[in-house]
Design an enzyme around this catalytic site. Structure first.
Site, PDB file in Angstrom:
ATOM      1  CG  ASP A  44      -1.931   1.095   1.235  1.00 17.92           C
ATOM      2  OD1 ASP A  44      -1.825   2.005   0.393  1.00 17.92           O
ATOM      3  OD2 ASP A  44      -2.841   1.044   2.067  1.00 17.92           O
ATOM      4  CD  GLU A 224     -19.826   1.062   8.801  1.00 19.83           C
ATOM      5  OE1 GLU A 224     -19.508   1.659   7.751  1.00 19.83           O
ATOM      6  OE2 GLU A 224     -19.544   1.496   9.935  1.00 19.83           O
TER       7      GLU A 224
END
Length: 344
Positions: A44, A224
């Protein structure tokens, strides 16, 4: 994963902000207990491994404080540029006179995505040469990760096209080699030989990524909607690319060991004795718990054949080796006791 000793590469990925780095670190800590040596690599561009372990890492493996066999490095595969001269050899292009060398060089660099593909290939080659028993990849958010894992296919296609062109114009190349003399002939042969060697390396990486005995992908999410949607997209793409995935880690779960109905029953009995501010806080927590439980049920329905682990939302951040070691135990015993001191 801990018991599957054949695994060499473990990719950890998911939507941004769901706890990929924490999961990668915890998994690496547990693997270090049963493996000869373990390397955790961040691909990343926004590296977090240094923050998680509380020590500085760079693009060379460094031992993690408190471990003898756990190493860490942070590499930005998207910014690692490759040099076409290093692949084909500068002599290959210098020997081609009359502008042909420039044309061939331009052709090799014009393949879409070849820069990142080559950088990824160099990273995989470097990782293979390091001889670690297990490598854990802390990946970038989903889109970048999927592109990264498709690079071996991109490279195989690109090199195949170049070799097809070589075969198609072999007569022309042979005539030019004769005109340019021994040096020109050697340059062309060297370029083609190195491309074929590169194809073998990329094919090896590609085969390892697709081998479920050697490589797996751990999906990380939170309960979520957007995170679950992204996880499903990730699982579908991994399946389409023949990359094994059968583990899902769900982070930031409120009271995973408690049932929301029990909490509501307690709250209804105690509500009258609580101040208004406390009632507001508890109402929000119950609403959040109901929402999370609904999405967690969906996760278990969607991934009934997967190993799903629920990791609790804690009162403090998980930073530093002691905290990671304690939290990592929940990957193996999710319902077990947990004691993690807050960072001072």
């Amino acid at each position: 994963i801990i018991d599957q000793r054949s695994l060499s590469w473990i990719f950890v990925g998911g939507k941004g902000g769901v706890g990929k780095t924490t999961t990668s670190c915890c998994l690496s800590v547990q693997l270090a207990k049963t493996r000869r040596n373990v390397l955790i690599v961040s691909t990343d561009p926004a590296h977090n491994l240094s923050d998680a372990f509380g020590q500085k890492f760079d693009n060379t493996p460094k031992k993690v404080n408190g471990f003898d066999n756990l190493f860490c490095m942070e590499v930005d595969s998207s910014s690692t540029k490759w040099d076409v001269d290093a692949v084909a050899g500068p002599e290959a292009f210098n020997a081609l006179e009359g502008g042909l060398g420039g044309i061939m060089k331009e052709l090799m660099t014009s393949v879409p995505g070849i820069d990142e593909a080559m950088a990824f290939g160099e990273l995989m080659k470097m990782v293979q040469e390091m001889n670690y028993e297990t490598v854990v990849f802390d990946t970038a958010p989903t889109g970048h990760t999927l592109r990264l894992l498709s690079f071996p296919s991109t490279m195989e296609t690109a090199i195949d096209k170049l070799l097809v062109l070589k075969n198609r114009f072999s007569g022309l190349l042979n005539q030019m080699s004769a005109l340019m003399g021994p040096q020109g002939s050697q340059g062309i042969e060297s370029m083609i030989e190195k491309l074929e060697q590169l194809k073998i390396l990329i094919s090896k990486v590609h085969n390892q990524i697709k081998n479920p005995d050697l490589t797996t992908f751990v999906c990380v999410c939170i309960p979520e909607f957007l995170s679950i949607y992204e996880t499903e997209r990730l699982v579908q793409e991994l399946t389409k690319n023949d990359i094994d995935t059968h583990n899902v880690v769900v982070n930031q779960v409120l009271f995973p060991e408690k049932d929301v109905e029990d909490i509501i029953e307690w709250y209804n009995g105690a509500r009258s004795s609580l101040p208004h501010e406390a009632q507001e806080i508890i109402n929000k927590s119950i609403a959040r718990k109901k929402m999370q439980d609904r999405y967690i049920s969906q996760i278990f329905e969607l991934y009934e054949d997967f190993h799903v682990v629920l990791m609790p939302l804690l009162d403090n951040e998980i930073r530093g080796t002691p905290a990671l070691q304690s939290f990592s135990e929940l990957l193996l015993t999710p319902s077990g006791p947990l004691s993690i001191e807050a960072n001072k």
